[in-house]
Scaffold this active site. Structure first.
Site, short mmCIF file in Angstrom:
data_model
loop_
_atom_site.label_atom_id
_atom_site.label_comp_id
_atom_site.label_asym_id
_atom_site.label_seq_id
_atom_site.Cartn_x
_atom_site.Cartn_y
_atom_site.Cartn_z
N ARG A 49 47.45 49.77 32.78
CA ARG A 49 46.85 49.07 31.88
C ARG A 49 45.92 49.50 31.26
NH1 ARG A 49 47.82 43.03 34.10
NH2 ARG A 49 47.07 43.96 35.83
N ASP A 51 42.19 48.52 28.37
CA ASP A 51 41.64 47.67 27.77
C ASP A 51 41.41 47.86 26.13
OD1 ASP A 51 41.08 46.45 30.13
OD2 ASP A 51 39.08 47.32 30.39
N ARG A 196 34.43 52.93 33.50
CA ARG A 196 33.22 52.69 32.33
C ARG A 196 31.81 52.14 33.09
NH1 ARG A 196 35.61 48.31 28.56
NH2 ARG A 196 33.43 48.17 27.71
#
Length: 260
Positions: A49, A51, A196
């Site tokens: 998945r 974001d 990130r």
């Protein structure tokens, strides 16, 4: 019949991959298009998945269907119902034991970063941005310290649902072409916001605000507060999973070589 698809998308307009009540997710758009083409409801599972704002060069999904179509028809037919920023790249009929997530040997991401005194314009939303110069050697030294199996709690979002923070980071490669930096990551799996958060730390080190050895302290702390702030999603791309050759699935799409 089980079908696997390779899907690419620009994530700027979507609330991430996973289906939500808003309907503004990549999964929602894909399943709506598949349903129209197959004339039946289709539910997909994905390899990883992403974001909101994160892009995909080769998201792999699979689904089961009674609709019989040739592989090229799944590509062209589904794409005819998809918005222009999402496209099926390939389709393969796979054995029932194939699972896009469980069968993956590893997953790969890349982060594209612009180093410039001026913010991005034509590539806004598709690259991250720093205006201070970065030191390649310092970032590489720090990246080496992250390789292997570690507890990555310090790089984990508070909303992460992974059962364990222990992951095996197999590869980090950092390169530069003109004003653009490319960071590639490969691991057995990633935590929510892991890349990130790593990017935030590498940039702090690349700017000389911390020494490469600081990354050891961040890992050892096992606390999100020890790491740098989460970096922008703009330049993050899911390059896709790797599978055993026996499944006969592509390793990459043409966009892999386009990415700055």
């Amino acid at each position: 019949m089980r079908v696997a698809l390779g899907v690419s998308y620009n994530g700027q307009s979507y609330d991430g991959w996973q289906s939500q009540p808003s309907g503004r997710t990549v999964q929602d758009q894909l399943e709506k298009a598949l349903g129209k083409f197959a004339d039946q409801r289709i539910s997909t599972l994905c390899a990883g998945r992403t974001d909101a704002g994160v892009h995909g060069l080769m998201q792999v999904v699979h689904f089961d269907t009674s609709a019989e179509r040739a592989p090229y028809a799944w590509v062209r037919g589904t794409n005819s119902f998809l918005p222009r920023d999402i496209a099926v790249q390939w389709a393969h009929v796979v054995p029932d034991e194939f699972h896009c997530r469980a069968s993956a040997l590893s997953r790969r991401y890349a982060y594209s970063l612009l180093e410039s005194p001026v913010r991005p314009s034509v590539d806004a939303g598709r690259v991250g941005w720093v205006f201070q110069p970065l030191d390649l050697a310092a970032m590489q030294a720090a990246a080496t310290r992250l390789l292997g199996e570690h507890d990555f709690t310090s790089f984990r979002a508070s909303a992460c649902q992974a059962l364990s923070p222990v992951k095996n980071l197999l590869r980090i490669e950092i390169s530069r072409r003109g004003a653009y930096w490319r960071f590639e990551f490969e691991a057995n799996a990633f935590l929510h916001h892991m890349i990130r958060n790593i990017m935030g730390c590498l940039i702090v080190i690349g700017q000389g605000k911390q020494a490469p050895e600081w990354i050891d302290e961040v890992l050892a702390a096992r606390s999100r507060d020890a790491a740098a702030p989460t970096f922008s999603p703009d330049g993050l791309y899911f390059l896709g999973p790797r599978y055993d050759a026996r499944w006969g699935l592509p390793d990459r799409t043409p966009a892999y070589d386009w990415l700055p």
